[in-house]
Design a protein around this motif. Sequence first.
Motif, PDB file in Angstrom:
ATOM      1  N   ASP A  81       7.832  37.660 -42.043  1.00  0.00           N
ATOM      2  CA  ASP A  81       9.264  37.385 -42.156  1.00  0.00           C
ATOM      3  C   ASP A  81      10.001  38.625 -41.647  1.00  0.00           C
ATOM      4  N   ARG A  82      10.070  38.759 -40.323  1.00  0.00           N
ATOM      5  CA  ARG A  82      10.547  40.003 -39.714  1.00  0.00           C
ATOM      6  C   ARG A  82      11.998  40.325 -40.022  1.00  0.00           C
ATOM      7  N   PHE A  83      12.789  39.280 -40.188  1.00  0.00           N
ATOM      8  CA  PHE A  83      14.236  39.499 -40.303  1.00  0.00           C
ATOM      9  C   PHE A  83      14.801  39.063 -41.661  1.00  0.00           C
ATOM     10  N   GLY A  84      13.919  38.796 -42.607  1.00  0.00           N
ATOM     11  CA  GLY A  84      14.397  38.321 -43.897  1.00  0.00           C
ATOM     12  C   GLY A  84      15.036  36.955 -43.811  1.00  0.00           C
ATOM     13  N   LEU A  85      14.520  36.125 -42.877  1.00  0.00           N
ATOM     14  CA  LEU A  85      15.141  34.822 -42.639  1.00  0.00           C
ATOM     15  C   LEU A  85      14.240  33.650 -43.039  1.00  0.00           C
ATOM     16  N   ALA A  86      13.026  33.947 -43.510  1.00  0.00           N
ATOM     17  CA  ALA A  86      12.066  32.853 -43.741  1.00  0.00           C
ATOM     18  C   ALA A  86      12.636  31.797 -44.683  1.00  0.00           C
ATOM     19  N   GLY A  87      13.374  32.255 -45.675  1.00  0.00           N
ATOM     20  CA  GLY A  87      13.919  31.309 -46.638  1.00  0.00           C
ATOM     21  C   GLY A  87      15.069  30.486 -46.099  1.00  0.00           C
ATOM     22  N   ARG A  88      15.517  30.812 -44.896  1.00  0.00           N
ATOM     23  CA  ARG A  88      16.663  30.104 -44.344  1.00  0.00           C
ATOM     24  C   ARG A  88      16.263  29.197 -43.190  1.00  0.00           C
ATOM     25  N   ARG A  89      14.981  29.077 -42.979  1.00  0.00           N
ATOM     26  CA  ARG A  89      14.526  28.191 -41.903  1.00  0.00           C
ATOM     27  C   ARG A  89      14.809  26.744 -42.284  1.00  0.00           C
ATOM     28  N   PRO A  90      15.525  26.030 -41.439  1.00  0.00           N
ATOM     29  CA  PRO A  90      15.808  24.628 -41.754  1.00  0.00           C
ATOM     30  C   PRO A  90      14.513  23.808 -41.720  1.00  0.00           C
ATOM     31  N   THR A  91      14.392  22.866 -42.596  1.00  0.00           N
ATOM     32  CA  THR A  91      13.195  22.007 -42.561  1.00  0.00           C
ATOM     33  C   THR A  91      13.175  21.175 -41.276  1.00  0.00           C
ATOM     34  N   GLU A  92      14.352  20.975 -40.687  1.00  0.00           N
ATOM     35  CA  GLU A  92      14.406  20.234 -39.419  1.00  0.00           C
ATOM     36  C   GLU A  92      13.781  21.025 -38.260  1.00  0.00           C
ATOM     37  N   LEU A  93      13.747  22.344 -38.415  1.00  0.00           N
ATOM     38  CA  LEU A  93      13.205  23.192 -37.335  1.00  0.00           C
ATOM     39  C   LEU A  93      11.686  23.275 -37.482  1.00  0.00           C
ATOM     40  N   ILE A  94      11.062  22.157 -37.192  1.00  0.00           N
ATOM     41  CA  ILE A  94       9.610  22.065 -37.360  1.00  0.00           C
ATOM     42  C   ILE A  94       8.886  22.751 -36.209  1.00  0.00           C
ATOM     43  N   ASP A  95       7.602  23.016 -36.432  1.00  0.00           N
ATOM     44  CA  ASP A  95       6.729  23.289 -35.292  1.00  0.00           C
ATOM     45  C   ASP A  95       6.378  21.921 -34.718  1.00  0.00           C
ATOM     46  N   LEU A  96       6.680  21.720 -33.450  1.00  0.00           N
ATOM     47  CA  LEU A  96       6.443  20.393 -32.866  1.00  0.00           C
ATOM     48  C   LEU A  96       4.955  20.066 -32.935  1.00  0.00           C
ATOM     49  N   PRO A  97       4.627  18.814 -33.265  1.00  0.00           N
ATOM     50  CA  PRO A  97       3.211  18.438 -33.304  1.00  0.00           C
ATOM     51  C   PRO A  97       2.625  18.362 -31.895  1.00  0.00           C
ATOM     52  N   HIS A  98       1.321  18.342 -31.809  1.00  0.00           N
ATOM     53  CA  HIS A  98       0.670  18.074 -30.524  1.00  0.00           C
ATOM     54  C   HIS A  98       0.789  16.579 -30.238  1.00  0.00           C
ATOM     55  N   PHE A  99       1.246  16.271 -29.032  1.00  0.00           N
ATOM     56  CA  PHE A  99       1.324  14.865 -28.625  1.00  0.00           C
ATOM     57  C   PHE A  99       0.171  14.554 -27.676  1.00  0.00           C
ATOM     58  N   ALA A 100      -0.292  13.320 -27.723  1.00  0.00           N
ATOM     59  CA  ALA A 100      -1.364  12.908 -26.813  1.00  0.00           C
ATOM     60  C   ALA A 100      -0.966  13.261 -25.384  1.00  0.00           C
ATOM     61  N   GLY A 101      -1.872  13.879 -24.670  1.00  0.00           N
ATOM     62  CA  GLY A 101      -1.625  14.174 -23.262  1.00  0.00           C
ATOM     63  C   GLY A 101      -0.923  15.491 -23.011  1.00  0.00           C
ATOM     64  N   ASP A 102      -0.476  16.167 -24.052  1.00  0.00           N
ATOM     65  CA  ASP A 102       0.180  17.473 -23.851  1.00  0.00           C
ATOM     66  C   ASP A 102      -0.753  18.430 -23.106  1.00  0.00           C
ATOM     67  N   ALA A 103      -0.211  19.106 -22.116  1.00  0.00           N
ATOM     68  CA  ALA A 103      -0.980  20.113 -21.372  1.00  0.00           C
ATOM     69  C   ALA A 103      -0.121  21.372 -21.315  1.00  0.00           C
ATOM     70  N   LEU A 104       0.247  21.853 -22.495  1.00  0.00           N
ATOM     71  CA  LEU A 104       1.257  22.902 -22.587  1.00  0.00           C
ATOM     72  C   LEU A 104       0.726  24.255 -22.157  1.00  0.00           C
ATOM     73  N   VAL A 105       1.554  24.964 -21.427  1.00  0.00           N
ATOM     74  CA  VAL A 105       1.245  26.313 -20.974  1.00  0.00           C
ATOM     75  C   VAL A 105       2.025  27.269 -21.881  1.00  0.00           C
ATOM     76  N   PRO A 106       1.331  28.132 -22.632  1.00  0.00           N
ATOM     77  CA  PRO A 106       2.053  29.021 -23.560  1.00  0.00           C
ATOM     78  C   PRO A 106       3.159  29.819 -22.867  1.00  0.00           C
ATOM     79  N   ALA A 107       2.919  30.261 -21.645  1.00  0.00           N
ATOM     80  CA  ALA A 107       3.903  31.088 -20.944  1.00  0.00           C
ATOM     81  C   ALA A 107       5.149  30.309 -20.557  1.00  0.00           C
ATOM     82  N   GLN A 108       5.128  28.989 -20.724  1.00  0.00           N
ATOM     83  CA  GLN A 108       6.320  28.184 -20.449  1.00  0.00           C
ATOM     84  C   GLN A 108       6.800  27.477 -21.710  1.00  0.00           C
TER      85      GLN A 108
END
Lengths: 427, 427
Positions: free
Chosen positions: B152-179
Amino acid sequence: MTEEDAPPRAGLSRRGLLGLAGAGVVGVGIGVAGDRAVASASGTGSSGAAASYPFYGAHQSGIVTAAQDRLHFASFDVPDIDRGELIELLRDWTLAAARMTEGLGAGPVGAVGGAYDAPPDDTGEALDLPASGLTITFGFGPTLFEDADGNDRFGLAGRRPTELIDLPHFAGDALVPAQSDGDLCIQACSDDPQVAVHAIRNLSRIAFGRAALRWSQLGFGRTSSTTRAQVTTRNLFGFKDGTANVKAEDTTQVGEHVFAPGGDSQAWMAGGSYLVARKIRMTIETWDRASLREQERVIGRTKGEGAPLSGGTEFTAVDLDTTAASGSPTIDKAAHVRLAHPDHNAGALLLRRGYNFVDGNDDLGRLNAGLFFICFQRDPRSQFVAVQSSLAGSDAMNEYVRHVGSAIFAVPPGANRGGFVGESLFA
Amino acid sequence: MTEEDAPPRAGLSRRGLLGLAGAGVVGVGIGVAGDRAVASASGTGSSGAAASYPFYGAHQSGIVTAAQDRLHFASFDVPDIDRGELIELLRDWTLAAARMTEGLGAGPVGAVGGAYDAPPDDTGEALDLPASGLTITFGFGPTLFEDADGNDRFGLAGRRPTELIDLPHFAGDALVPAQSDGDLCIQACSDDPQVAVHAIRNLSRIAFGRAALRWSQLGFGRTSSTTRAQVTTRNLFGFKDGTANVKAEDTTQVGEHVFAPGGDSQAWMAGGSYLVARKIRMTIETWDRASLREQERVIGRTKGEGAPLSGGTEFTAVDLDTTAASGSPTIDKAAHVRLAHPDHNAGALLLRRGYNFVDGNDDLGRLNAGLFFICFQRDPRSQFVAVQSSLAGSDAMNEYVRHVGSAIFAVPPGANRGGFVGESLFA
């Protein structure tokens, strides 16, 4: 313009149709318009955005044409075709290019009962867009005349203009082969990037199996005016660029410096020109941290107005001989404007037609940005090479740029209606 | 607007000035206007090209704002700063963004005797250009609240909206971390690409040593209308895109689907929105070889008019229940328009704001092109994730697309004049 008025696309060669259609379905009634025909993109020419330039004429458009705002430039190789197929490709490209510069599609999108079971002749993304000032300019690289192994693939070796040199290595060149050279080039310029992209995409598609895309470059924010009516724009150094460019109205200069005369080394090039393209990466993070004084010293002009440091306003002639109170020259010995100046290069002038580019960022988080420099001239030996030789050695700007791509092309004269671009080469 | 009317740039933090100036010269009178001050870029607002949108307000601009033609999107990481420095960065970005959306530079270009020995505050390439409809929209990624290691680098962990999810993996995703992903994002949209590029470049520069560019994307040819007055544009499949988009005039839909209400999981997000970006590479060479019939089956609309295959014209409502004489559905079971339709996704609607992209070509000579999809919504769980889950499994379009980049950001409400964007997060 309606589809009925349009230049024929039925003139496309069987291979051109194959490129559009894909193997296996080419027999299915392509070109037969049915009751659900989709109108091609139309351009009325009634508004600025709908400006259209003729494809046919003594010179190709896209040289002295008022520089449009956007660029898609593509270089192709033709490793696997023969002379007849090369001519056929140029015929196909001519037909499609003439259509597209009128605001039409490369071909109809399709029709039920007709081409509904074939791929659309046109990819469609410019369907509702006007001509948007599109010009399509074709060029021939040195390797079309003689490849790297010295093969005369098309029986053209004897027709290579002496002006179409292999560019020498310049000090500081850091050229990437994958962004350099090519057998053929297409410069598509338009005021709408979607129209320029559409043109390159459809010409690539028509060339399927004949010409393979070698590299391509998108650009924006033309960095040169080519007519007096155009205001001078800025490059990504933030300076006005192209103030002293050759302008279309300077017919004497255009005649002397841009277009190849008859009776040159190759008569087939009469009315043509030579295009040199250089992809110049700017190290803009370094530049951005240089003082205004240093930036203006490097360029030799003020940043705001674009006036020469020798005094005056933007269009005041540069005076290379003025000195400051200290006795040192007002325009630095290594200033870009000095080293690129005709007085410094035996009168060499270039018609510049470059564009800014930003290709995202590199792995270090630096914008991969710079200038995609394009120039047209009558003889690269006494023009681009002379100027770049001056610059490469001692231009103060060299600290902030790196040439990463390079190419040269002979741009043949314009095509006649019914003929094809480059026809004189094969006559 | 003249420099005198301009919002203060003197309000920039010392680190912001350092970013503009570069280490070593920061003490030399930056910000002192001298007798050779260069006017910043000005926009009169009198022409279409000079449209300007307010930076301050209840919502950030660049969401329901009439979609501009060009995009420069950038994602940043902030690995090395603390909470106070993060706030300072957001204050600096706010000041510079407010200036630039008014058609001014990020700061003055410089002045003799003043900042002449310092780098110009503004890089200059947009000096002569009007505001060009520029909007600058900031967002906060999940890793700003809690990094990959759970810090929690900025003391903000408790203020993360539940809507701001980590997106799930979708079938066929070929995600490039650098993008993909990022701590912060900036969406710059303008009718002039040079203005959008200028904004990202100068904001990057101000952030020097604080926020590092992670990835960036240029786009053109907006693929969505966000107001009724805008005509529908086409994506690189050649089809109209965004016909059924949420429009600014649909205030009920905007209220229900786009902006976060008060009293949600995090009150500081009231008036904000959630942005999901997906870089979708299109295999356009394959697409271009598909028959018109296949293309229309995949989309579920006609290519020319953009009408649903169930009948009517472009804006006729899609009818998912019609059948052909054969008894099979007129709109294919796997058609994109069916699977993305609200009726298929529990009423989920998205405000789409994507752009076409062409990033040159790959090593095989294929255009590296596609759609940089951007959408805004109140809750990604019931909106983007719901729709993409439908599409990822069975969309007929999947044969022609590959998702290579992905990111999600909480877009805070607009800043108040005198405040800064995201202020409510730190209150």
